[in-house]
Design a protein around this motif. Structure first.
Motif, mmCIF file in Angstrom:
data_model
loop_
_atom_site.group_PDB
_atom_site.id
_atom_site.type_symbol
_atom_site.label_atom_id
_atom_site.label_comp_id
_atom_site.label_asym_id
_atom_site.label_seq_id
_atom_site.Cartn_x
_atom_site.Cartn_y
_atom_site.Cartn_z
ATOM 1 N N LEU A 133 4.010 -48.057 -34.640
ATOM 2 C CA LEU A 133 4.175 -47.091 -35.727
ATOM 3 C C LEU A 133 3.609 -45.738 -35.333
ATOM 4 C CD1 LEU A 133 3.388 -49.358 -38.805
ATOM 5 C CD2 LEU A 133 5.584 -48.319 -38.248
ATOM 6 N N LYS A 134 2.464 -45.769 -34.707
ATOM 7 C CA LYS A 134 1.848 -44.500 -34.285
ATOM 8 C C LYS A 134 2.715 -43.807 -33.237
ATOM 9 C CE LYS A 134 -2.893 -45.745 -35.382
ATOM 10 N NZ LYS A 134 -3.959 -46.608 -34.818
ATOM 11 N N ALA A 135 3.313 -44.600 -32.364
ATOM 12 C CA ALA A 135 4.137 -44.009 -31.300
ATOM 13 C C ALA A 135 5.311 -43.209 -31.855
ATOM 14 C CB ALA A 135 4.635 -45.104 -30.355
ATOM 15 N N VAL A 136 5.790 -43.607 -33.029
ATOM 16 C CA VAL A 136 6.919 -42.868 -33.616
ATOM 17 C C VAL A 136 6.447 -41.898 -34.704
ATOM 18 C CG1 VAL A 136 8.587 -44.691 -33.095
ATOM 19 C CG2 VAL A 136 7.431 -44.682 -35.317
ATOM 20 N N GLY A 137 5.160 -41.707 -34.801
ATOM 21 C CA GLY A 137 4.626 -40.709 -35.729
ATOM 22 C C GLY A 137 4.508 -41.197 -37.164
ATOM 23 N N LEU A 159 11.132 -46.057 -38.330
ATOM 24 C CA LEU A 159 10.757 -47.464 -38.406
ATOM 25 C C LEU A 159 11.627 -48.287 -37.448
ATOM 26 C CD1 LEU A 159 9.111 -49.633 -39.882
ATOM 27 C CD2 LEU A 159 10.890 -49.702 -41.622
ATOM 28 N N MET A 160 12.888 -47.933 -37.413
ATOM 29 C CA MET A 160 13.800 -48.635 -36.533
ATOM 30 C C MET A 160 13.443 -48.392 -35.061
ATOM 31 S SD MET A 160 17.857 -48.431 -36.814
ATOM 32 C CE MET A 160 18.252 -49.594 -38.071
ATOM 33 N N ILE A 161 12.990 -47.192 -34.793
ATOM 34 C CA ILE A 161 12.590 -46.881 -33.425
ATOM 35 C C ILE A 161 11.273 -47.588 -33.089
ATOM 36 C CG2 ILE A 161 12.050 -44.995 -31.818
ATOM 37 C CD1 ILE A 161 13.911 -43.244 -33.689
ATOM 38 N N ALA A 187 12.103 -33.929 -30.866
ATOM 39 C CA ALA A 187 11.759 -33.940 -29.440
ATOM 40 C C ALA A 187 10.815 -35.094 -29.130
ATOM 41 C CB ALA A 187 11.131 -32.614 -29.047
ATOM 42 N N GLY A 188 9.885 -35.371 -30.064
ATOM 43 C CA GLY A 188 8.936 -36.463 -29.856
ATOM 44 C C GLY A 188 9.645 -37.795 -29.739
ATOM 45 N N ILE A 189 10.656 -38.008 -30.599
ATOM 46 C CA ILE A 189 11.404 -39.258 -30.585
ATOM 47 C C ILE A 189 12.188 -39.378 -29.281
ATOM 48 C CG2 ILE A 189 13.306 -40.503 -31.686
ATOM 49 C CD1 ILE A 189 10.813 -40.580 -33.397
ATOM 50 N N ILE A 190 12.761 -38.267 -28.863
ATOM 51 C CA ILE A 190 13.542 -38.316 -27.629
ATOM 52 C C ILE A 190 12.619 -38.538 -26.425
ATOM 53 C CG2 ILE A 190 14.975 -36.886 -26.109
ATOM 54 C CD1 ILE A 190 16.204 -35.897 -28.867
ATOM 55 N N GLN A 191 11.447 -37.954 -26.489
ATOM 56 C CA GLN A 191 10.487 -38.208 -25.412
ATOM 57 C C GLN A 191 10.052 -39.668 -25.388
ATOM 58 O OE1 GLN A 191 7.789 -35.015 -26.161
ATOM 59 N NE2 GLN A 191 9.032 -33.616 -24.929
ATOM 60 N N LEU A 192 10.005 -40.266 -26.582
ATOM 61 C CA LEU A 192 9.640 -41.674 -26.652
ATOM 62 C C LEU A 192 10.707 -42.543 -25.970
ATOM 63 C CD1 LEU A 192 7.416 -43.358 -28.329
ATOM 64 C CD2 LEU A 192 9.357 -43.930 -29.744
ATOM 65 N N ASN A 194 12.629 -41.543 -23.661
ATOM 66 C CA ASN A 194 12.468 -41.257 -22.239
ATOM 67 C C ASN A 194 11.309 -42.018 -21.614
ATOM 68 O OD1 ASN A 194 14.452 -39.642 -21.151
ATOM 69 N ND2 ASN A 194 13.658 -37.818 -22.174
ATOM 70 N N SER A 195 10.227 -42.177 -22.374
ATOM 71 C CA SER A 195 9.085 -42.866 -21.787
ATOM 72 C C SER A 195 9.383 -44.359 -21.652
ATOM 73 C CB SER A 195 7.802 -42.595 -22.575
ATOM 74 O OG SER A 195 7.761 -43.390 -23.729
ATOM 75 N N LEU A 196 10.173 -44.915 -22.599
ATOM 76 C CA LEU A 196 10.599 -46.312 -22.448
ATOM 77 C C LEU A 196 11.421 -46.463 -21.173
ATOM 78 C CD1 LEU A 196 11.740 -47.406 -26.032
ATOM 79 C CD2 LEU A 196 9.785 -48.271 -24.762
ATOM 80 N N ARG A 197 12.259 -45.475 -20.969
ATOM 81 C CA ARG A 197 13.108 -45.502 -19.789
ATOM 82 C C ARG A 197 12.266 -45.423 -18.509
ATOM 83 N NH1 ARG A 197 17.391 -41.061 -18.014
ATOM 84 N NH2 ARG A 197 15.767 -39.666 -18.732
ATOM 85 N N ASP A 198 11.283 -44.538 -18.509
ATOM 86 C CA ASP A 198 10.447 -44.391 -17.311
ATOM 87 C C ASP A 198 9.584 -45.628 -17.062
ATOM 88 O OD1 ASP A 198 11.532 -41.929 -17.039
ATOM 89 O OD2 ASP A 198 9.824 -40.836 -17.867
ATOM 90 N N ASN A 199 9.023 -46.181 -18.149
ATOM 91 C CA ASN A 199 8.070 -47.273 -17.967
ATOM 92 C C ASN A 199 8.720 -48.639 -17.850
ATOM 93 O OD1 ASN A 199 5.916 -45.488 -18.117
ATOM 94 N ND2 ASN A 199 5.873 -45.584 -20.347
ATOM 95 N N TYR A 200 9.849 -48.834 -18.499
ATOM 96 C CA TYR A 200 10.446 -50.171 -18.518
ATOM 97 C C TYR A 200 11.870 -50.171 -17.980
ATOM 98 C CZ TYR A 200 6.489 -50.770 -21.597
ATOM 99 O OH TYR A 200 5.214 -50.772 -22.117
ATOM 100 N N LYS A 201 12.292 -49.045 -17.405
ATOM 101 C CA LYS A 201 13.657 -48.929 -16.877
ATOM 102 C C LYS A 201 14.702 -49.269 -17.929
ATOM 103 C CE LYS A 201 13.279 -49.151 -11.977
ATOM 104 N NZ LYS A 201 13.545 -49.888 -10.767
ATOM 105 N N THR A 202 14.411 -48.909 -19.155
ATOM 106 C CA THR A 202 15.353 -49.129 -20.250
ATOM 107 C C THR A 202 16.566 -48.209 -20.067
ATOM 108 O OG1 THR A 202 13.477 -49.610 -21.680
ATOM 109 C CG2 THR A 202 15.547 -49.071 -22.762
ATOM 110 N N SER A 203 17.739 -48.757 -20.286
ATOM 111 C CA SER A 203 18.945 -47.927 -20.279
ATOM 112 C C SER A 203 19.234 -47.494 -21.708
ATOM 113 C CB SER A 203 20.151 -48.723 -19.773
ATOM 114 O OG SER A 203 19.821 -49.430 -18.617
#
Ligand SMILES: Nc1ncnc2c1ncn2[C@@H]1O[C@H](COP(=O)(O)OP(=O)(O)OP(=O)(O)O)[C@@H](O)[C@H]1O
Ligand SMILES: [Mg+2]
Length: 265
Positions: A133-137, A159-161, A187-192, A194-203
């Protein structure tokens, strides 16, 4: 990772006179591990229909969808289906429709643990819920006891994110994931993502109207027009050498030259 082959969807509508709507026509594309691909197109071009077919929410009229080499519409065993929903996650334009209105936020999030392949203890669960929850603000104290209808559109989308963040999926189908979120938090959500993508190779398949936004976030852009993917390429290529008339119009109407990343922040 994801391989979509000649996908078609025809809707049949009309009470007395049948009408056929070719919402998606011969759509084929691939998404590799860790790749963020945008699907850009005007309203009614078939983007959501495509997303719903990939997520097994809507049966294609014809065509195939392979995730990790398996035909997603041929999954039959319970474990295979569970595995699919752990690894593939959708974030929708209208998140209200996908929540059980009788469940409070905590229950909605705790449901995600059913999909985990590992049993977490209560403390781990609580921590992960709060962290997400904190990660998505969102403020956990404020939100956990509420029902979906007691949240704003933007909060529901977050919440869905957050649920997506808990599951750390391999593939995210994000259909206008920030349409209800104010520009300042977008921008924060989009960065989130992106960070999933960087850390977990999420497509990520990122669906949007906004070519300007797609330009900044994507590895590749696909342009959809009247049910077809009419053009695809790297963002710079699409912007500097649009081939199709519709793409040219999109490029002209997106005031990209005057936009910087800061404009989205
Ligand atoms: N359940 C349905 N029954 C009949 N027609 C439908 C249905 N859902 C969508 N359509 C039609 O299919 C076409 C594609 O719709 P879709 O929702 O995929 O567009 P979209 O690209 O997501 O648009 P938007 O940007 O407005 O969300 C539209 O012409 C729409 O009217
Ligand atoms: Mg849509």
């Amino acid at each position: 990772m994801l391989d979509v082959v000649k996908l078609n969807k025809v809707y049949v509508v009309g009470l007395f006179k049948r009408k056929y709507i070719h919402a998606v026509v011969d759509v084929s594309f691939k998404i590799r591990e860790g790749e963020l691909v945008s699907l850009v197109g005007e309203s009614g071009s078939g983007k959501t229909t495509t997303a719903r077919m990939i997520l097994r929410l809507l049966r294609p009229t014809s065509g195939k969808i392979f995730f990790e080499g398996k035909d997603v519409w041929q999954l039959s065993k319970k474990e295979e289906i569970k595995d699919f929903y752990r690894k593939v996650h959708g974030i929708f334009q209208d998140p209200y429709a996908s929540y059980n209105p009788l469940y409070r936020v905590d229950r909605i999030l705790y449901q995600a643990f059913n999909l985990f392949d590992r049993e977490l203890d209560d403390k781990e669960k609580e921590e992960l819920v709060k962290e997400s929850l904190k990660a998505v603000g969102l403020n956990p104290d404020e939100i956990l006891g509420k029902y979906p209808h007691e949240l704003s559109g933007g909060q529901r989308q977050r919440l869905m994110i957050a649920r997506c963040y808990m599951l750390k999926p391999k593939l995210i189908i994000a259909d206008e994931p920030t349409s209800m979120i104010d520009a300042s938090s977008r921008a924060g959500i989009i960065q989130l993502l992106n960070s999933l993508r960087d850390n977990y190779k999420t497509s990520v398949l990122f669906i949007t109207h906004d070519l300007g936004l797609a330009y900044y976030v994507s590895d590749r852009i696909m342009i959809m027009y009247r049910g077809r993917i009419i053009e695809e390429g790297e963002p710079d290529e699409i912007l500097s050498h649009p081939q199709h008339e519709y793409t040219k119009m999109l490029v002209r109407s997106a005031p990209l030259l005057y936009r910087k990343w800061e404009d989205f922040v």
